[in-house]
Design a protein around this motif. Structure first.
Motif, PDB file in Angstrom:
ATOM      1  N   PRO A 155      61.279  70.675  71.719  1.00  0.00           N
ATOM      2  CA  PRO A 155      61.412  69.809  70.532  1.00  0.00           C
ATOM      3  C   PRO A 155      60.872  68.413  70.828  1.00  0.00           C
ATOM      4  N   GLU A 156      60.815  67.578  69.825  1.00  0.00           N
ATOM      5  CA  GLU A 156      60.204  66.262  69.971  1.00  0.00           C
ATOM      6  C   GLU A 156      61.185  65.292  70.632  1.00  0.00           C
ATOM      7  N   HIS A 157      61.300  65.428  71.945  1.00  0.00           N
ATOM      8  CA  HIS A 157      62.199  64.597  72.732  1.00  0.00           C
ATOM      9  C   HIS A 157      61.421  63.516  73.465  1.00  0.00           C
ATOM     10  N   ASP A 168      68.048  58.809  79.523  1.00  0.00           N
ATOM     11  CA  ASP A 168      68.346  58.704  78.092  1.00  0.00           C
ATOM     12  C   ASP A 168      67.375  59.551  77.293  1.00  0.00           C
ATOM     13  N   LEU A 169      67.896  60.236  76.274  1.00  0.00           N
ATOM     14  CA  LEU A 169      67.075  61.049  75.381  1.00  0.00           C
ATOM     15  C   LEU A 169      67.035  60.425  74.008  1.00  0.00           C
ATOM     16  N   MET A 170      65.855  60.402  73.411  1.00  0.00           N
ATOM     17  CA  MET A 170      65.685  59.873  72.059  1.00  0.00           C
ATOM     18  C   MET A 170      64.856  60.864  71.261  1.00  0.00           C
ATOM     19  N   ASP A 171      64.958  60.724  69.934  1.00  0.00           N
ATOM     20  CA  ASP A 171      64.095  61.519  69.059  1.00  0.00           C
ATOM     21  C   ASP A 171      62.750  60.834  68.972  1.00  0.00           C
ATOM     22  N   PRO A 186      60.672  53.687  61.092  1.00  0.00           N
ATOM     23  CA  PRO A 186      61.964  54.187  61.606  1.00  0.00           C
ATOM     24  C   PRO A 186      62.323  53.612  62.963  1.00  0.00           C
ATOM     25  N   ALA A 187      61.327  53.340  63.788  1.00  0.00           N
ATOM     26  CA  ALA A 187      61.608  52.786  65.107  1.00  0.00           C
ATOM     27  C   ALA A 187      62.120  51.355  64.997  1.00  0.00           C
ATOM     28  N   TYR A 188      61.561  50.582  64.075  1.00  0.00           N
ATOM     29  CA  TYR A 188      62.021  49.194  63.889  1.00  0.00           C
ATOM     30  C   TYR A 188      63.417  49.185  63.295  1.00  0.00           C
ATOM     31  N   GLU A 189      63.644  50.069  62.333  1.00  0.00           N
ATOM     32  CA  GLU A 189      64.960  50.140  61.722  1.00  0.00           C
ATOM     33  C   GLU A 189      66.033  50.508  62.740  1.00  0.00           C
ATOM     34  N   ARG A 190      65.685  51.335  63.729  1.00  0.00           N
ATOM     35  CA  ARG A 190      66.657  51.761  64.733  1.00  0.00           C
ATOM     36  C   ARG A 190      66.902  50.683  65.771  1.00  0.00           C
ATOM     37  N   SER A 191      65.844  49.941  66.192  1.00  0.00           N
ATOM     38  CA  SER A 191      65.978  49.081  67.367  1.00  0.00           C
ATOM     39  C   SER A 191      65.726  47.605  67.126  1.00  0.00           C
ATOM     40  N   ASN A 192      65.106  47.235  65.980  1.00  0.00           N
ATOM     41  CA  ASN A 192      64.758  45.829  65.710  1.00  0.00           C
ATOM     42  C   ASN A 192      63.861  45.238  66.795  1.00  0.00           C
ATOM     43  N   ILE A 193      63.018  46.064  67.379  1.00  0.00           N
ATOM     44  CA  ILE A 193      62.064  45.578  68.369  1.00  0.00           C
ATOM     45  C   ILE A 193      60.953  44.838  67.640  1.00  0.00           C
ATOM     46  N   GLU A 194      60.681  43.557  68.074  1.00  0.00           N
ATOM     47  CA  GLU A 194      59.685  42.741  67.388  1.00  0.00           C
ATOM     48  C   GLU A 194      58.304  42.796  68.065  1.00  0.00           C
TER      49      GLU A 194
END
Length: 781
Positions: free
Chosen positions: A175-177, A193-196, A226-234
């Motif tokens: 799967p997309e891990h 750590d595993l992420m989608d 979706p990545a920004y919404e999850r982590s707020n990485i700028e």
């Protein structure tokens, strides 16, 4: 003045361009003005002269987007000070508005920005060199493990880019891990750590060959991601990590705060870290696989059967590339079928594949072309992928005429270039092991044949280790010769003790064989177990065996031959003695009767007795000559045939005063013969004088070199009545029979001597006018 400047100037008329160039010439030593970047990345700045059309602003935007990211300065009139910006206001770095001195102010503003940029670039380059040096030291430190190198490289990148976190990930598409392998920094990201994958910026990184970079996500179009919404990485920089031509994962540098724009050098630095990590991963993986192979290859070369080799090979293959399935197929002699001999699952069955069977093209292609073939469902049309059933990835390794090994998986892209390289190596070693088993089988068969010959030989055979004076092996005949109960008993004695009387000669024979490879003794006095004497003829030669050089000695019992020779010698000696002595009496009495007889009939009878007696005496002398010749040294030497014939001519003319032996032709005839040829020449010449039909007979002898230069010919012609057919048969044959025993003993002796010396003898002519005989001998080198 400052060093040269390259600038792009965009204006709707030529007049301001000339004035801008003039102003820049005052502050720069050399100015190049371009209308666009024109493929040149090294542009120092861009000057836009307002007002501009949309198309002209598009030229500015293109120039600003070049690799060097040059600053954009707008030159505006006084009335345009507030409306100077074009469609892309974010592009503009500064504005110089109105006034007569605006061109001078523009030149100074450009110089200030460019010099500041150049200073920043120089500082960045200095820092970059230091960081590159650190990277190089880490990459070349053989004492560090991969994990240690990865962490050190991430630390260097973190320091170079001044961000919160750096990490290395591996990605599994099914799967997309997204799994963290190594992580450095303040963010709560830990190894394991595993992420989608869909909720990471890396999903975009792996879709490009370039570095993915942004410095302010919320203002650069990433706020809804979706990545920004999850982590707020700028801010983020990421690059793909590829191992063996296949995606491994990504290396990422990120921060929750915005960052100034990442320069080209910074992006290149991230790309370099990704490549070095790829190289280290690939090297580590190869080393681990080679360690797996090293132990397996030793076991592989110990296998003694083809099935055993194949079973070990697929086990090594499965471990080296982590394949769930592997099979080995052996090719039949006609190369028309492949039979499965083993599999990782252990379920072999009786599966046989024929040429033309559905789904076997890859296997037969590998067999016929001798090249590794690969299959991956992602690289073929869907209908073909579906036809492969559960196999989605496969590598077929040819075994050089022995068959193939197949390694397969139920997932796509299961095997990369490193896997294929390792499988090729396994295939090569498997072929070597299979060839070794063939050699072992052939050697075993040859050994069995040799053993049968060894055991069935009529002569005794001893296999001797000359270094240890040991009988390594012997056959039953040798055991019987020496009177031992079994071969083991004979092997328990030292080799040299079998001939106590002739031990010194035996040791000389061993030395001769060791130095020259072979040797022979006509008679060696040996002793049996009970001490009885055994005369043996011994032939010996060296033989190379896996355990070392040995000597094979063949022993022939010559006891019976010696008894026969002894009896024959006694018989010949007694017979010749009796013939000579008794015939002397007969000849003497016959001569007395002839001389005193008054009766003519009695006188004729006595003369006949005298003649016959003398013939029998001559026959005995010829037999004596034969024995002398037989006992002479038969080693060939260089003999001058002409000199021998001249001497024979002188001797015969002395014995037969009325006769002549005329020798002509070559003055010298050096031949590779031994001196016994003089007996043959005398027999043939004397035969011509004795049986001549004239009162003054002549025998003509001619010596010549044969046209090929490798032989000499001797032709002997007489004036006799011709040879009887039985005498001709004597010269053209090699045996004496009851039908041609008459006067043929002398001729038979001549024939035997000529042939013993490597020559030939031929009756060229035999008639009532005389006989011509031709002899040939090998010329001396």
């Amino acid at each position: 003045m400052s060093e040269g400047l390259t600038a792009v100037v965009v204006a709707n008329t030529a007049e301001p361009v000339d004035r801008i160039e003039t102003a820049l010439d005052e502050v720069y030593d050399g100015v190049t003005i371009l209308e666009s970047t024109d493929g040149r990345p090294a542009v120092d700045c861009i000057v836009a002269v307002a007002p501009l059309s949309d198309d002209e602003w598009a030229v500015v935007e293109d120039a600003a987007a070049s690799a060097s990211r040059p600053p954009v300065v707008v030159l505006a009139g006084e009335s345009e000070a507030g409306g100077h910006r074009g469609p892309e206001t974010a592009t503009v770095t500064d504005v110089v508005a109105g006034g007569e001195d605006r061109f001078e102010r523009l030149a100074n503003r450009v110089r200030g920005m460019v010099e500041m940029r150049r200073s920043d670039d120089e500082r960045e380059q200095t820092a970059s060199v230091a960081h590159l040096t650190d990277l190089y030291e880490v990459a070349t430190d053989a004492s560090l493990s991969f994990t240690e190198k990865a962490n050190r490289m991430l630390e260097i990148g973190l320091d170079r880019l001044d961000v919160e976190n750096a990490h290395l990930s591996t990605i599994d598409r099914e799967p997309e891990h997204y799994e963290i392998v190594a992580s450095i920094g303040d963010l709560p990201i830990e190894p394991g750590d595993l992420m989608d994958l869909p909720r990471t910026f890396c999903r975009k990184t792996i879709e490009t060959d370039d570095v993915l970079a942004f410095s302010h996500a919320s203002e650069q179009g990433w706020s809804d991601d979706p990545a920004y919404e999850r982590s707020n990485i700028e801010c983020y920089l990421g690059s793909r990590v590829v191992v063996g031509g296949t995606l491994y994962g990504t290396v990422c540098f990120l921060d929750r705060s915005p960052h100034s724009s990442f320069s080209e050098a910074e992006q290149t630095f991230v790309s370099l870290i990704a490549r070095w990590l790829s190289h280290e991963l690939e090297r580590t993986r190869r080393e681990e696989a080679l360690e797996t192979l090293q132990g397996g290859m030793t076991e592989l070369m110990r296998a003694t059967t083809k099935a055993g080799v194949c079973e070990i090979a697929i086990g090594i293959a499965g471990d080296a590339v982590e394949a769930p399935s592997a099979r080995a197929w052996l090719l039949d002699d006609d190369e028309t079928t492949l039979e499965q001999v083993t599999s990782l699952s252990g379920n072999v069955g009786s599966r046989t594949l024929h040429r033309g069977d559905a789904g076997t093209d890859r296997l037969w292609a590998a067999v016929d072309e001798g090249e590794v073939t690969t299959f991956d469902s992602t690289a073929v049309p869907q209908n073909e992928a579906a036809s492969a059933g559960t196999v989605q990835s496969e590598v077929v390794i040819p075994l050089d005429g022995f068959g193939v090994v197949t390694v397969s998986a139920e997932t796509a892209e299961a095997f990369d270039a490193i896997d294929v390289s390792l499988l090729k190596m396994i295939g090569s070693n498997t072929v070597a092991a299979l060839e070794r088993t063939e050699w072992i089988e052939e050697l075993s068969a040859a050994h069995e044949r040799s053993r049968r010959i060894f055991e069935s030989a009529s002569d005794g055979l001893l296999l001797i280790d000359p270094d240890d004076d040991e009988i390594v092996d012997c056959n039953d005949r040798a055991t019987d010769l020496f009177g031992y109960d079994d071969p083991e008993s004979l092997q328990s004695v030292a080799a040299s003790t079998i001939c106590p009387e002739d031990r010194e000669r035996f040791e000389e024979l061993i030395t001769e064989v060791r130095e020259g490879g072979r040797g022979w003794i006509e008679e060696l006095a040996c002793a049996g177990q009970d001490g009885h004497r055994i005369p043996l003829e011994v032939t010996a030669a060296t033989i190379a065996l896996p355990e070392g050089t040995r000597i094979l000695a063949s022993l022939r019992d010559i006891s019976e031959r010696k008894r026969r020779e002894q009896a024959l010698n006694v018989f010949n000696r007694v017979l010749r003695h009796n013939i000579r002595n008794d015939m002397n009496v007969v000849i003497g009495r016959a001569a007395m009767i002839r001389d005193q007889a008054s009766d003519p009939a009695l006188e004729r009878s006595a003369a006949e007795i005298l003649k016959t007696g003398r013939k029998l005496t001559a026959l005995g002398e010829k037999a004596r000559t034969f024995q002398k010749v037989d006992e002479r040294d038969t080693d060939l030497e260089q003999v001058d045939l002409r000199a021998i014939l001249d001497q024979i001519s002188a001797n015969l003319e002395a014995d037969y005063p009325a006769g002549t032996v005329d020798v002509a032709g070559a003055e010298a005839a050096p031949a590779a013969v031994e001196t016994t040829v003089d007996v043959a020449f005398r027999e043939l010449c004397e035969n011509g004088l004795q049986h001549a039909t004239t009162a003054e007979p002549t025998v003509s002898v001619t010596v010549s070199r044969v046209s090929n230069g490798q032989q000499f010919a001797v032709t002997i012609s007489d004036e006799g009545p011709g040879l009887p057919s039985q005498d001709c048969a004597v010269l053209e044959g090699e045996t004496e029979t009851p039908l041609n025993h008459g006067s043929g003993l002398g001729l038979w002796l001549a024939n035997w001597i000529v042939r013993t010396n490597g020559g030939t003898i031929t009756v060229v002519e035999s008639s009532d006018r005389g006989t011509t005989i031709r002899l040939t001998f090998p010329a001396a080198e």
